[in-house]
Design an enzyme around this catalytic site. Structure first.
Site, PDB file in Angstrom:
ATOM      1  N   GLU A 294      -4.941  -5.137  -3.427  1.00 24.60           N
ATOM      2  CA  GLU A 294      -4.732  -6.580  -3.629  1.00 24.60           C
ATOM      3  C   GLU A 294      -3.720  -7.013  -2.578  1.00 24.60           C
ATOM      4  O   GLU A 294      -2.517  -6.863  -2.773  1.00 24.60           O
ATOM      5  CB  GLU A 294      -4.142  -6.843  -5.017  1.00 24.60           C
ATOM      6  CG  GLU A 294      -5.082  -6.624  -6.160  1.00 24.60           C
ATOM      7  CD  GLU A 294      -5.910  -7.861  -6.495  1.00 24.60           C
ATOM      8  OE1 GLU A 294      -5.964  -8.791  -5.661  1.00 24.60           O
ATOM      9  OE2 GLU A 294      -6.498  -7.878  -7.569  1.00 24.60           O
ATOM     10  N   CYS A 328       0.779 -14.925  -3.484  1.00 23.56           N
ATOM     11  CA  CYS A 328      -0.329 -14.494  -2.625  1.00 23.56           C
ATOM     12  C   CYS A 328      -1.350 -15.624  -2.504  1.00 23.56           C
ATOM     13  O   CYS A 328      -2.065 -15.727  -1.513  1.00 23.56           O
ATOM     14  CB  CYS A 328      -0.974 -13.234  -3.178  1.00 23.56           C
ATOM     15  SG  CYS A 328      -1.410 -13.385  -4.908  1.00 23.56           S
TER      16      CYS A 328
HETATM   17  P1  NAD Z   1       5.020  -5.112   0.851  1.00 18.30           P
HETATM   18  O1  NAD Z   1       3.709  -4.743   1.404  1.00 18.30           O
HETATM   19  O2  NAD Z   1       6.172  -5.173   1.763  1.00 18.30           O
HETATM   20  O3  NAD Z   1       5.447  -4.097  -0.342  1.00 18.30           O
HETATM   21  C1  NAD Z   1       4.595  -3.863  -1.445  1.00 18.30           C
HETATM   22  C2  NAD Z   1       4.934  -2.526  -2.079  1.00 18.30           C
HETATM   23  O4  NAD Z   1       4.612  -1.467  -1.166  1.00 18.30           O
HETATM   24  C3  NAD Z   1       6.392  -2.335  -2.426  1.00 18.30           C
HETATM   25  O5  NAD Z   1       6.483  -1.660  -3.656  1.00 18.30           O
HETATM   26  C4  NAD Z   1       6.903  -1.451  -1.298  1.00 18.30           C
HETATM   27  O6  NAD Z   1       8.058  -0.707  -1.641  1.00 18.30           O
HETATM   28  C5  NAD Z   1       5.711  -0.560  -1.077  1.00 18.30           C
HETATM   29  N1  NAD Z   1       5.619   0.084   0.245  1.00 18.30           N
HETATM   30  C6  NAD Z   1       6.210  -0.286   1.400  1.00 18.30           C
HETATM   31  N2  NAD Z   1       5.828   0.543   2.406  1.00 18.30           N
HETATM   32  C7  NAD Z   1       4.965   1.434   1.863  1.00 18.30           C
HETATM   33  C8  NAD Z   1       4.217   2.535   2.381  1.00 18.30           C
HETATM   34  N3  NAD Z   1       4.280   2.869   3.674  1.00 18.30           N
HETATM   35  N4  NAD Z   1       3.430   3.229   1.541  1.00 18.30           N
HETATM   36  C9  NAD Z   1       3.320   2.883   0.228  1.00 18.30           C
HETATM   37  N5  NAD Z   1       4.018   1.861  -0.318  1.00 18.30           N
HETATM   38  C10 NAD Z   1       4.829   1.138   0.477  1.00 18.30           C
HETATM   39  O7  NAD Z   1       4.799  -6.534   0.102  1.00 18.30           O
HETATM   40  P2  NAD Z   1       5.873  -7.505  -0.535  1.00 18.30           P
HETATM   41  O8  NAD Z   1       6.683  -8.136   0.550  1.00 18.30           O
HETATM   42  O9  NAD Z   1       6.589  -6.829  -1.645  1.00 18.30           O
HETATM   43  O10 NAD Z   1       4.916  -8.610  -1.203  1.00 18.30           O
HETATM   44  C11 NAD Z   1       4.377  -9.709  -0.527  1.00 18.30           C
HETATM   45  C12 NAD Z   1       2.954  -9.448  -0.091  1.00 18.30           C
HETATM   46  O11 NAD Z   1       2.150  -9.049  -1.202  1.00 18.30           O
HETATM   47  C13 NAD Z   1       2.277 -10.695   0.450  1.00 18.30           C
HETATM   48  O12 NAD Z   1       1.506 -10.353   1.567  1.00 18.30           O
HETATM   49  C14 NAD Z   1       1.399 -11.162  -0.708  1.00 18.30           C
HETATM   50  O13 NAD Z   1       0.307 -11.966  -0.301  1.00 18.30           O
HETATM   51  C15 NAD Z   1       0.967  -9.855  -1.292  1.00 18.30           C
HETATM   52  N6  NAD Z   1       0.574  -9.990  -2.692  1.00 18.30           N
HETATM   53  C16 NAD Z   1      -0.762  -9.932  -2.981  1.00 18.30           C
HETATM   54  C17 NAD Z   1      -1.194 -10.114  -4.289  1.00 18.30           C
HETATM   55  C18 NAD Z   1      -2.664 -10.088  -4.627  1.00 18.30           C
HETATM   56  O14 NAD Z   1      -2.989 -10.035  -5.804  1.00 18.30           O
HETATM   57  N7  NAD Z   1      -3.572 -10.124  -3.687  1.00 18.30           N
HETATM   58  C19 NAD Z   1      -0.255 -10.331  -5.307  1.00 18.30           C
HETATM   59  C20 NAD Z   1       1.098 -10.359  -4.978  1.00 18.30           C
HETATM   60  C21 NAD Z   1       1.499 -10.192  -3.656  1.00 18.30           C
END
Ligand code: NAD
Length: 538
Positions: A294, A328
């Site tokens: 997602e 998102c």
């Molecule tokens: P992010 O990608 O920076 O982090 C998301 C998660 O991934 C966190 O728990 C982080 O610690 C973890 N993470 C970071 N690096 C990683 C790696 N290399 N391997 C595995 N896990 C890792 O996102 P964010 O800044 O927390 O959230 C914002 C983003 O999320 C936006 O792009 C938003 O659109 C998206 N989002 C999407 C949905 C959806 O349902 N489509 C819902 C909420 C947020």
């Protein structure tokens, strides 16, 4: 900060030993102040254990502070987990699964019902915690918890309806069945902006389907995570079930990477940005694991010349300004037909100027701070890039001079629909308004020309345009709305998006199928062994 706090606590101890009368204690953390004592009703303390593997443990990783975005003061501390804590949690969650998978589905549903009930009792407090830790207004925080509760209700129904099919066999004396079993352990990695609902989408369905769950939350929202996990664990324990069914490791990217790479994790459900999702998706694919992705969205609203402009203004305002542009599904592009362009822009500018900005915990506030300083930096960069590309800042454009991470909600005009800035998801409250000279076909082409395909909306009364929008040559997004904005989906329909949004659906509709594995069983109850397709092997 750390040295300062050690000094303060040393001083406080000295003061009490020397019997300095009535010296007010030095309070470093918000949780220690009387006005935030309600945090303790959620089981939170000044120092919180960030790992649950059947027992609450202070993780052996970094001790981090959770920071309040509206004043940048620390709320409380969390001991986060390392890879070794993670490994133990996986082992224990797998062991707990041995018991949980044998609990009949309707009884699992009863546990999920109790979790929903326990969340209801803490609804307002959890909503306030989100306001304090994430920075979204308390009403939106409460709405997010409500989403988890609604999913629990949905899952309870599912627990008595998990289907399987029976097909007619072509062979006499044979039965052909499809049965569904839990996948095992579901690893859930969540983003900062929806720490509770996204986990809820996954957990309620995954648990009902008979899986254990291991949660790796975003690094800046550990308190919301711990408070929710405590509620779930209490329900499991009070039913004498192994609590490691709901395991938790607060930790950084290293823990997330380990989870993605770990073949003991039977399904990885990742919610986050497209770049990180791409890495996680590739890692899981490399081991032929299951995944739900997602990811980001760059969502557009199309306003045709016959649109009801009252609806457009209300729908766009919530879509673009809600959660400070950090959903998102945030509306990032507004594609407006030239005949109504001036009117829409004027009305929207007026509405933007009336948005009440302030402390998200205060009644009546509609717009709080960015979640982090990184969000403020991204906002500044986005506005500067818009200016450099020749865009006009119609409203907003500045960082607000007050404590915390406040920035003005912003409207930019004058950029091309395919400018690189417009095509990118910038997770900030900046709305690009684009003038449409063509008709529905051009509008759809602009809607579809971004990398992601999460949410989209059209405002029109023309039925032909509506059905084109919903049809094979219409919007390429997972959420395709009409006369309603891009944000705020209901839980019954599957939520998620196409293309670089990842294609996953964590909840709603038939999402449960991803948390289960399907077996096709052919049962021969005759005394013969005929082959399918009439093959004779004699
Ligand atoms: P992010 O990608 O920076 O982090 C998301 C998660 O991934 C966190 O728990 C982080 O610690 C973890 N993470 C970071 N690096 C990683 C790696 N290399 N391997 C595995 N896990 C890792 O996102 P964010 O800044 O927390 O959230 C914002 C983003 O999320 C936006 O792009 C938003 O659109 C998206 N989002 C999407 C949905 C959806 O349902 N489509 C819902 C909420 C947020």
């Amino acid at each position: 900060m750390r040295i300062l706090s050690l000094y303060k606590s040393h001083f406080t101890k000295l003061a009490s030993r020397r019997n300095f009368h009535r010296t007010a204690p030095v309070l470093n953390l918000l949780i220690e102040k009387p006005e935030f004592s309600w945090l303790k009703d959620l089981g939170l303390e000044s120092d919180n254990k960030g790992v649950f593997d059947g027992q609450w443990k202070a993780g052996s990783g970094q001790v981090v502070e959770s920071i309040c975005p509206s004043n940048n003061e620390p709320i409380a501390r969390i001991s986060t987990g390392t890879i070794s804590d993670y490994n133990q949690a996986v082992n224990n969650a797998k062991e707990a699964w041995q018991v949980w998978s044998e609990v009949p589905a309707p009884q699992r549903g009863e546990i999920v019902r109790q979790i929903g009930h326990a969340l209801r009792e803490k609804l307002q407090l959890l909503g306030k915690l989100e306001a304090l830790e994430v920075g979204k207004i308390a009403l939106e925080g409460v709405g997010e918890v409500q989403e988890f509760i609604d999913i629990c209700d949905y899952a309870v129904g599912l627990s008595r309806m998990l289907p399987g099919q029976v097909f007619p066999s072509e062979r006499p004396g044979h039965a052909l069945l499809e049965t569904w079993n839990p996948v095992g352990l579901v690893g859930v990695i969540t983003a900062f902006n929806f720490p509770i609902a996204v986990y809820g989408w996954n957990a309620a369905i995954a648990l009902t389907c008979g899986n254990s769950v291991l949660w790796k939350p975003a690094t800046t929202v550990n308190l919301s995570t711990i408070a929710v996990n405590k509620i779930m664990v209490d329900v499991l324990e009070s039913n004498n079930l192994p609590p490691a069914v709901c395991s938790l490791v607060c930790g950084g990217a290293d823990v997330g990477e380990a989870l993605a790479n770990d073949s003991r994790v039977d399904l990885v459900s990742f919610t986050g940005s497209t770049p990180v999702g791409r890495k996680v998706g590739t890692t899981v694919q490399n081991r032929f694991g299951r995944k739900i992705l997602e990811l980001g969205g760059n969502n557009a609203v199309i306003v045709m010349d016959d649109a009801d402009l009252d609806l457009v203004v209300v729908g766009t305002l919530f879509g673009s300004v809600g959660t400070q542009g950090q959903r998102c599904t945030t509306t990032r592009r507004l594609i407006v037909h030239e005949k109504v362009y001036d009117q829409v822009l004027e009305r929207l500018k007026k509405a933007y100027k009336q948005v009440r900005i302030g402390d998200p915990l205060e009644d009546g506030i509609l717009y709080g701070p960015m979640h982090s300083k990184a969000g403020v930096d991204l906002y500044k960069k986005t506005v500067a890039e818009a200016r450099a590309l020749g865009g006009t800042i119609e409203v907003g454009g500045e960082v607000i001079d007050r404590p915390g991470n406040y920035v003005e909600p912003t409207i930019v005009t004058g950029l091309a629909h395919d400018s690189p800035l417009v095509l990118r998801e910038s997770f900030v409250p900046v709305l690009f308004v684009l003038k449409l000279k063509g008709g529905i076909d051009e509008a759809i082409q602009w809607n579809n020309e971004v990398e992601q395909g999460l949410s989209s909306a059209i405002f029109t009364k023309n039925l032909g345009d509506v059905f084109k929008w919903m049809g094979p040559k219409g919007s390429d997004c997972g959420l395709v709305n009409v006369n309603i904005g891009t944000s705020g989906a209901e839980i019954g329909g599957a939520f998620g998006g196409e293309k670089a949004t990842g294609g996953g659906r964590e909840s709603g509709s038939e999402a449960w199928k991803q948390y289960m594995k399907r077996s096709t069983c052919t049962i021969n109850y005759s005394k013969d062994l005929p082959l399918a397709q009439g093959i004779k092997f004699e």
